[in-house]
Design an enzyme around this catalytic site. Structure first.
Site, PDB file in Angstrom:
ATOM      1  N   SER A 108       0.817  -1.216   0.000  1.00 14.01           N
ATOM      2  CA  SER A 108       0.000   0.000   0.000  1.00 14.01           C
ATOM      3  C   SER A 108       0.853   1.269   0.000  1.00 14.01           C
ATOM      4  O   SER A 108       1.990   1.272   0.470  1.00 14.01           O
ATOM      5  CB  SER A 108      -0.910  -0.004   1.228  1.00 14.01           C
ATOM      6  N   GLN A 110       1.787   4.238   1.805  1.00 15.25           N
ATOM      7  CA  GLN A 110       1.733   4.288   3.262  1.00 15.25           C
ATOM      8  C   GLN A 110       2.806   5.215   3.810  1.00 15.25           C
ATOM      9  O   GLN A 110       3.720   5.645   3.103  1.00 15.25           O
ATOM     10  CB  GLN A 110       1.936   2.876   3.835  1.00 15.25           C
ATOM     11  N   HIS A 112       4.630   5.896   8.055  1.00 20.26           N
ATOM     12  CA  HIS A 112       4.621   5.468   9.460  1.00 20.26           C
ATOM     13  C   HIS A 112       4.708   6.708  10.348  1.00 20.26           C
ATOM     14  O   HIS A 112       5.478   7.620  10.069  1.00 20.26           O
ATOM     15  CB  HIS A 112       5.786   4.511   9.732  1.00 20.26           C
ATOM     16  N   LYS A 135       7.856   4.037  13.715  1.00 19.73           N
ATOM     17  CA  LYS A 135       8.306   2.892  12.933  1.00 19.73           C
ATOM     18  C   LYS A 135       9.205   3.340  11.776  1.00 19.73           C
ATOM     19  O   LYS A 135       8.898   3.089  10.608  1.00 19.73           O
ATOM     20  CB  LYS A 135       7.086   2.124  12.400  1.00 19.73           C
ATOM     21  N   GLU A 137      12.127   2.808   9.227  1.00 25.89           N
ATOM     22  CA  GLU A 137      12.577   1.504   8.719  1.00 25.89           C
ATOM     23  C   GLU A 137      13.588   1.676   7.594  1.00 25.89           C
ATOM     24  O   GLU A 137      13.678   2.724   6.972  1.00 25.89           O
ATOM     25  CB  GLU A 137      11.379   0.658   8.265  1.00 25.89           C
ATOM     26  N   HIS A 277       5.622   6.064   0.986  1.00 20.88           N
ATOM     27  CA  HIS A 277       6.346   5.029   0.244  1.00 20.88           C
ATOM     28  C   HIS A 277       5.426   3.847  -0.072  1.00 20.88           C
ATOM     29  O   HIS A 277       4.355   3.704   0.517  1.00 20.88           O
ATOM     30  CB  HIS A 277       7.574   4.539   1.026  1.00 20.88           C
ATOM     31  N   ARG A 296      -2.344   3.972   5.840  1.00 18.26           N
ATOM     32  CA  ARG A 296      -2.441   3.619   4.418  1.00 18.26           C
ATOM     33  C   ARG A 296      -3.450   4.508   3.700  1.00 18.26           C
ATOM     34  O   ARG A 296      -4.415   4.959   4.299  1.00 18.26           O
ATOM     35  CB  ARG A 296      -2.892   2.160   4.262  1.00 18.26           C
ATOM     36  N   LYS A 302      -6.919  -3.058   2.667  1.00 23.35           N
ATOM     37  CA  LYS A 302      -6.967  -2.850   4.126  1.00 23.35           C
ATOM     38  C   LYS A 302      -7.560  -1.479   4.472  1.00 23.35           C
ATOM     39  O   LYS A 302      -7.811  -0.664   3.591  1.00 23.35           O
ATOM     40  CB  LYS A 302      -5.548  -2.953   4.718  1.00 23.35           C
TER      41      LYS A 302
END
Length: 424
Positions: A108, A110, A112, A135, A137, A277, A296, A302
């Protein structure tokens, strides 16, 4: 018997629908290589391997002399294993989650949340935002890897707004002109504000409006492709690919706003809080703060939260080349390449041991670490392990803080390992 502080793990596989199927998946290959009795279903997606102590995927300890059955429980009983600084900074919890991803279809669109927003979202909507942590990453490619990451330079977005009338119709003439004028003003705040308006208008389009425009666009590009025309000015190849995976999804239009980043094996991208991203395809190792919070807004069946996403994003345009995060060769060990992001929660190491070396010392760190074998075989010994351990492709070891590991290499072509840790 001496306390066992280095031990092998059996890690949790997540079968999300976007994962590569059967043994096409790096995740499935690693599982099958590590455990020859594992059954790999050729029709099943093997999307993620979780190496860590997250409650949704707590790794099992592969040593029946240890009373705790999972890594999370063992760390709770032995918090000193984290290292003194890590234990204090992260309240006795392993601060990172280490993963392997095998991506067949796009994830998706999205971002964070940062810690402040994560705490707020978790308090308001715990069913969608399961914890209060940020989050950040990092992904390091294992095979050629593609993802959308961060906003493109304004000149590129403006060029698409001129070349793709369907996009301009959704964004609106006023917002499109504002963005075009802002790039000439050299005012970064003005550019960010104009970009926010454009992207938010797109993402909040009425469903009928964007589905109609998307269908018109897909038909037009398909016709141009059939006639042998160059569709790069409207990002035709990528748009058609995403539309085939997610027909009628607003996220398809994100290809005009977000950079397409291509990574070769060993190259990395770092995703800070609020960075938009979407991974598109390929295999990677990934490390993140120990959280499962994702906001998302498209390319997904979702829960989507367009309002929160558009509010939170970092609207700073930058070229795709700026998204590639450099590895630094360790001055202490030429086999080690460090990926050290600007957050305290994790650092990744790529360890490439050449075939000329037959005995290698995995050095002690003042942090717990998780070690993954990608290539090669060795026998590992440690004063903190009860016995010798055979390492091969897919083996995962937990190494407590201040413990080293001696590898006696058995493979003719050296070894490739990744190590996740927390270097405060």
């Amino acid at each position: 018997m001496a306390e066992i502080r280095v031990f092998p793990l059996a890690c949790v596989v997540q079968n999300y629908s976007w994962g590569k199927l059967g043994l096409q998946s790096e995740v499935a290959q690693l599982v099958a290589s590590d455990d020859p009795t594992a059954h790999i279903d050729p029709e099943q997606p093997y999307a993620e391997l979780w190496m860590g102590a997250h409650p949704k995927g707590d790794a099992a300890i592969r040593d029946n002399r240890i009373p705790q059955k999972t890594l999370g429980r063992w760390i709770s009983a032995n918090p000193a294993c984290l290292g003194a600084k890590v234990k204090d900074a992260f309240q006795g919890r392993l601060p990172f989650l280490f993963k392997v991803l095998s991506v067949r279809t796009a994830l998706s669109i999205q971002a964070h949340p940062n810690k402040e927003l994560a705490a707020k979202l978790h308090a308001q909507f715990p069913q969608h935002y399961p914890d209060a942590n940020h989050k950040p990453e990092m992904a390091i490619a294992l095979t050629p890897f593609e993802g959308l990451c961060g906003f493109r330079p304004v000149e590129e977005i403006s060029s698409f707004l001129r070349a793709v009338p369907e996009l301009r119709a959704l964004v609106g003439e006023v917002a499109a002109e504002q963005l075009e004028h802002s790039s000439a003003s050299h005012d970064p705040r003005g550019v960010s504000a104009a970009l926010r308006v454009c992207f938010t208008r797109l993402m909040k389009s009425e469903k009928k409006a964007f589905v109609d425009q998307l269908n018109t666009l897909v038909q037009r590009i398909s016709r141009e492709v059939a006639e042998g025309q160059d569709t790069s000015g409207s990002n035709g190849d990528l748009l058609l690919r995403l539309h085939a995976q997610f027909p009628g999804d607003i996220g398809c239009f994100a290809v005009y706003f977000l950079n397409l980043v291509r990574l070769e094996p060993g190259e990395a991208m770092f995703l800070a809080a609020n960075e938009p991203h979407a991974y598109l395809q390929g295999d990677c190792v990934e490390c993140m703060a120990c959280s499962d919070n994702t906001v998302r807004a498209g390319l997904t069946p979702k829960f989507i939260d367009v309002l929160t996403l558009c509010e939170m994003l970092n609207y700073t345009p930058a070229p795709s080349s700026s998204k590639i995060f450099p590895a630094v060769q360790s001055p202490l060990d030429p086999s080690v390449f460090l990926y050290d992001p600007p957050v305290p929660d994790f650092t990744l190491m790529r360890i490439e041991i050449p075939s000329s070396i037959k005995l290698y010392l995995v050095s002690a760190l003042d942090s717990a670490s998780i070690l993954l074998v990608l290539r090669g075989t060795a026998v590992a010994t440690s004063t903190a392990a009860a016995s010798e351990m055979s390492l091969r492709r897919g083996s995962v070891l937990f190494v407590s803080a201040n413990e080293s590991l001696s590898l006696r290499l058995a493979s003719p072509d050296g070894m490739l390992l990744f190590r996740a840790c927390c270097l405060l």
